[in-house]
Scaffold this motif. Sequence first.
Motif, PDB file in Angstrom:
ATOM      1  N   ASP A 711      -2.000   1.054   8.628  1.00  0.00           N
ATOM      2  CA  ASP A 711      -2.507   2.528   8.158  1.00  0.00           C
ATOM      3  C   ASP A 711      -3.815   2.189   7.357  1.00  0.00           C
ATOM      4  OD1 ASP A 711      -0.887   3.567   9.908  1.00  0.00           O
ATOM      5  OD2 ASP A 711       0.522   4.222   8.084  1.00  0.00           O
ATOM      6  N   LEU A 712      -3.929   1.137   6.560  1.00  0.00           N
ATOM      7  CA  LEU A 712      -4.954   0.902   5.558  1.00  0.00           C
ATOM      8  C   LEU A 712      -6.285   0.393   6.222  1.00  0.00           C
ATOM      9  CD1 LEU A 712      -3.099  -0.741   2.518  1.00  0.00           C
ATOM     10  CD2 LEU A 712      -4.288   1.281   2.288  1.00  0.00           C
ATOM     11  N   LYS A 756      -1.268  -9.353   0.335  1.00  0.00           N
ATOM     12  CA  LYS A 756      -2.574  -9.123   1.245  1.00  0.00           C
ATOM     13  C   LYS A 756      -2.579  -7.350   1.223  1.00  0.00           C
ATOM     14  CE  LYS A 756      -3.931  -8.823   5.912  1.00  0.00           C
ATOM     15  NZ  LYS A 756      -3.689  -9.264   7.487  1.00  0.00           N
ATOM     16  N   ALA A 757      -1.499  -6.858   1.494  1.00  0.00           N
ATOM     17  CA  ALA A 757      -1.396  -4.985   1.436  1.00  0.00           C
ATOM     18  C   ALA A 757      -1.773  -4.793   0.044  1.00  0.00           C
ATOM     19  CB  ALA A 757      -0.066  -4.844   1.608  1.00  0.00           C
ATOM     20  N   LYS A 758      -1.338  -5.179  -1.193  1.00  0.00           N
ATOM     21  CA  LYS A 758      -1.675  -4.853  -2.515  1.00  0.00           C
ATOM     22  C   LYS A 758      -3.283  -4.885  -2.475  1.00  0.00           C
ATOM     23  CE  LYS A 758      -1.189  -7.406  -6.111  1.00  0.00           C
ATOM     24  NZ  LYS A 758      -2.393  -7.523  -6.735  1.00  0.00           N
ATOM     25  N   GLU A 759      -3.804  -6.125  -2.226  1.00  0.00           N
ATOM     26  CA  GLU A 759      -5.227  -6.304  -2.532  1.00  0.00           C
ATOM     27  C   GLU A 759      -5.889  -5.140  -1.536  1.00  0.00           C
ATOM     28  OE1 GLU A 759      -5.672 -10.375  -1.428  1.00  0.00           O
ATOM     29  OE2 GLU A 759      -4.943 -10.974  -3.514  1.00  0.00           O
ATOM     30  N   PRO A 765     -10.460   3.164  -3.081  1.00  0.00           N
ATOM     31  CA  PRO A 765     -10.103   4.104  -4.109  1.00  0.00           C
ATOM     32  C   PRO A 765      -9.391   5.285  -3.976  1.00  0.00           C
ATOM     33  CG  PRO A 765     -12.688   3.300  -3.874  1.00  0.00           C
ATOM     34  CD  PRO A 765     -11.612   3.169  -2.731  1.00  0.00           C
ATOM     35  N   LYS A 766      -9.419   5.820  -2.717  1.00  0.00           N
ATOM     36  CA  LYS A 766      -8.448   6.943  -2.403  1.00  0.00           C
ATOM     37  C   LYS A 766      -7.084   6.399  -2.278  1.00  0.00           C
ATOM     38  CE  LYS A 766     -12.325   9.497  -0.481  1.00  0.00           C
ATOM     39  NZ  LYS A 766     -12.662  10.110   0.897  1.00  0.00           N
ATOM     40  N   ARG A 767      -6.692   5.272  -2.260  1.00  0.00           N
ATOM     41  CA  ARG A 767      -5.144   4.875  -1.976  1.00  0.00           C
ATOM     42  C   ARG A 767      -4.643   4.108  -3.239  1.00  0.00           C
ATOM     43  NH1 ARG A 767      -4.212   7.393   2.421  1.00  0.00           N
ATOM     44  NH2 ARG A 767      -5.447   6.968   4.414  1.00  0.00           N
ATOM     45  N   LYS A 768      -4.930   4.979  -4.430  1.00  0.00           N
ATOM     46  CA  LYS A 768      -4.354   4.490  -5.550  1.00  0.00           C
ATOM     47  C   LYS A 768      -2.938   4.282  -5.530  1.00  0.00           C
ATOM     48  CE  LYS A 768      -5.067   4.619 -10.620  1.00  0.00           C
ATOM     49  NZ  LYS A 768      -5.667   5.620 -11.758  1.00  0.00           N
ATOM     50  N   HIS A 769      -2.234   5.484  -5.207  1.00  0.00           N
ATOM     51  CA  HIS A 769      -0.827   5.474  -5.301  1.00  0.00           C
ATOM     52  C   HIS A 769      -0.309   4.306  -4.382  1.00  0.00           C
ATOM     53  CE1 HIS A 769      -1.635   7.504  -1.390  1.00  0.00           C
ATOM     54  NE2 HIS A 769      -0.257   7.304  -1.084  1.00  0.00           N
ATOM     55  N   VAL A 770      -0.919   3.934  -3.391  1.00  0.00           N
ATOM     56  CA  VAL A 770      -0.250   2.889  -2.499  1.00  0.00           C
ATOM     57  C   VAL A 770      -0.210   1.528  -3.242  1.00  0.00           C
ATOM     58  CG1 VAL A 770      -0.666   1.754  -0.362  1.00  0.00           C
ATOM     59  CG2 VAL A 770      -1.004   4.427  -0.325  1.00  0.00           C
ATOM     60  N   ALA A 771      -1.722   1.327  -3.883  1.00  0.00           N
ATOM     61  CA  ALA A 771      -1.693   0.202  -4.623  1.00  0.00           C
ATOM     62  C   ALA A 771      -0.735   0.120  -5.843  1.00  0.00           C
ATOM     63  CB  ALA A 771      -3.056   0.088  -5.323  1.00  0.00           C
TER      64      ALA A 771
END
Length: 818
Positions: A711-712, A756-759, A765-771
């Motif tokens: 998805d990312l 890998k997914a975290k990085e 920037p719009k995926r802060k909650h995912v990070a």
Amino acid sequence: MEAQIRGAVFSALNDAQRSFASHHDACSTLAKACITDAVVFWKYTIQALNRVLVIYSRDPPVERLVEFFSKFAVYLSSKESNPEDKMGNEQRDACTTFMRYLIHHTSASSKAVRFRTTQILSRILVNLPEQAEISETVWEQLLEKMTSRSRDRLPRVRSAAVPGLCRLQSCIESDEIRGTVTTLLESDSSPLVRKTVLDNLSPEQWNIELILNRTSDTSEDVRRACYKVLAEKIDLQSLTISQRVTLLRRGRLDRSSHVRKEFLQNLVYRGWLEGSCDGDFYRLCELLDPETYSEDIVPILCEVEERCAKPIVALDVNHLTREGAVLLSAFAKQCEESERLSQVFPSLKSYAECLKYYKHDDFILSCLIQVFDKLDLSDEAGRRDLISTLQKDFLEDSQIPDRHYPGLVRALVSSMGSQSSVAGLVAELLIADGSDGSSEQATFRALKIVEGLLLASRPQNDPEVFFSSLIDNVVLKGLVNPSVDLRSVAIRCLSMYCLLDKTEKTASRNAPLFLQVLDNDVLQLQLIALEAIVDILMVHEMRDDVDGQSQRQMLIVSLTNCAGSTEAELRTTAAEGIAKLVFSRRIPSEPGILVRLILLFCNPISADDVRLRQSLSVFFPAFAASRSSHRLCVEECFMPTIQVLMKAPETSPLRQLDISQVGHFLLELTNPNAYCTKRTRASGNHASLADADSMIHSRIALKLINGAIDDLEGDTSEFLRPSVLRILNGVVLPSKEQAEGDAAQVGQDLLNITRKAKELAESKPKRKHVANALSKFYGRLLFLKVHDDNKENEVSKDGSDGVSALIHKTENLSILGA
């Protein structure tokens, strides 16, 4: 003088903390000290009291001192402290001063002080006599503080306030107190608080129903306390019959053996039988409406006789009442040997005569038929009399209620000892009754007799030899009758006939008929046909092919389709049948079938379907716990279930579900720690877990994070929803001992893919909650890896890992401590 008073105060309190027996003498000592010099007395008494107030733990010496201080306050308020009126008033003023001091500290920031002050005040209120006088100001302050502490954040403080509130409620009729007590009993999150309310609440008309509702409390301790209160405080005759029977059902079927013991011995035996009924079984049955609730009463009577050593009294069958008939049923069920029942029926002839005598009393006849299974059939002459009675006085009598035929035919089969003889006799009977054969009533009666015969028969290789004429002349004709009630009995008869044939020929021949009924008939018949299909699949393999398709597969497909029906009853019956077949391994536990059951269980449309929810809530944990392969099946269902929920349209009820809750439910079913036995933990042998269970959660997490990466990197966001990412919080990560070989590689892959997914999420920037979610999970993985590495490098001088600590706890609290 001050030193003497100080010594007297501390000596009395030291005695009081050691034994309850010394409390009365200690009260007298303190009262004399108070009379001598009140200022000095209160100086040292309050000093000692303050030491007690700061102790939160329930140490026995502290509890004895708490009880003593409450008794001393009551002692001060009574005239016993000083017979002179003037001095008595001074003592009562001292009691008021003492209570005000405690009231002032009930709102302290210290949890210990709040708890102890509330506890002492409650004990004072409970111990105060009815004629005690309290100033209006103090009374209002007590009411305010007790109500306030009942809403404290700590359960122990709320529990301490309960006795005082209940005493206040018994003194005044206050809607405010009543509402507070009701909320605590019904809604408080702590079992301790709910149990304390039960222990202290005085039963009244407004709260009896509230007390009864606690018999279905989630806490075992609360349910036990409830039955104890019902036995000791509430008379049987103050309850309605419906309430009495509800208690019987809940108590007998409670899942806890301790609760069932409390219910049976304290409530039923001591409270109801010995207390309200003076040991009279007849009176107890009379108060429980035996004719309406016999199915609930008989098991209870049997358990009372078995576990409480209370034998059922001798019965006179010549003058049976409704109560006597129920007692006879219970008496017979407890007769492990026929010799005991011979006290009531000396011979089969006497039993046959009794049947004829009560022939027209529907309820007593029903109870007598139940007794048959315990009779001694070795008396040949008596058996001939019984056979004659059953045939001529019952089966040939069209006035006998239809519901008795199964029991009567079963008795006839047992008496004759031959299925073929009974089948021939029944066929002759129905042929002789042919003059009424065209009437609906006669057809229905014939079907009920055939149904009873099939119920009493055993499976065999060629049942057509015995039953072909009955099936052709009675059952098949009933299937084409326009009456729904007649067709329902006929379908049941046909399904039982299919189960009796060991060769499966009958089941294969009639399976299309059940499928046709399931597709085209009314709901009542669809349910019977559905149950027939489940029973056939439980008994037979059904390997025959029809038009190139396996007949077994056709039945399974039809069954699973019914699980998606809009009819609630059909849907529930299908789900129960599928669960039974899957658990018994009569049909394969395919992901498609399990996913359908999971979605049906979680679907909001089944929220009010108690039967469905209860069945599946028992099935899923039992299924997962029974075999390691079953947990792997649940793992296979995980992603398909989550994907269905993610792709559910806006109009679907599934859209209302929190995906994380469903995910956590499936994770709990596959939790490896839940199925690691104590022996496995003690021995440290995790091989079986490493092979099958330990990495299920890691593999699930790997799939979720791979979905998040897709998805990312793409334009979708299904796996990036907060509700999906929250599933990772429930993942149980295996230790290094559990992860060996291929399992260790899965763990390393999970660490790498999470990094890998975290990085990747941090770069958007719009995926802060995912990070944030992935960073939290990555932190758990790193912590586990570092912890396991450190554990390997730890070397203890004495050969043991961990740190041992010596905890010494004194039994007595020294008031005169250094």
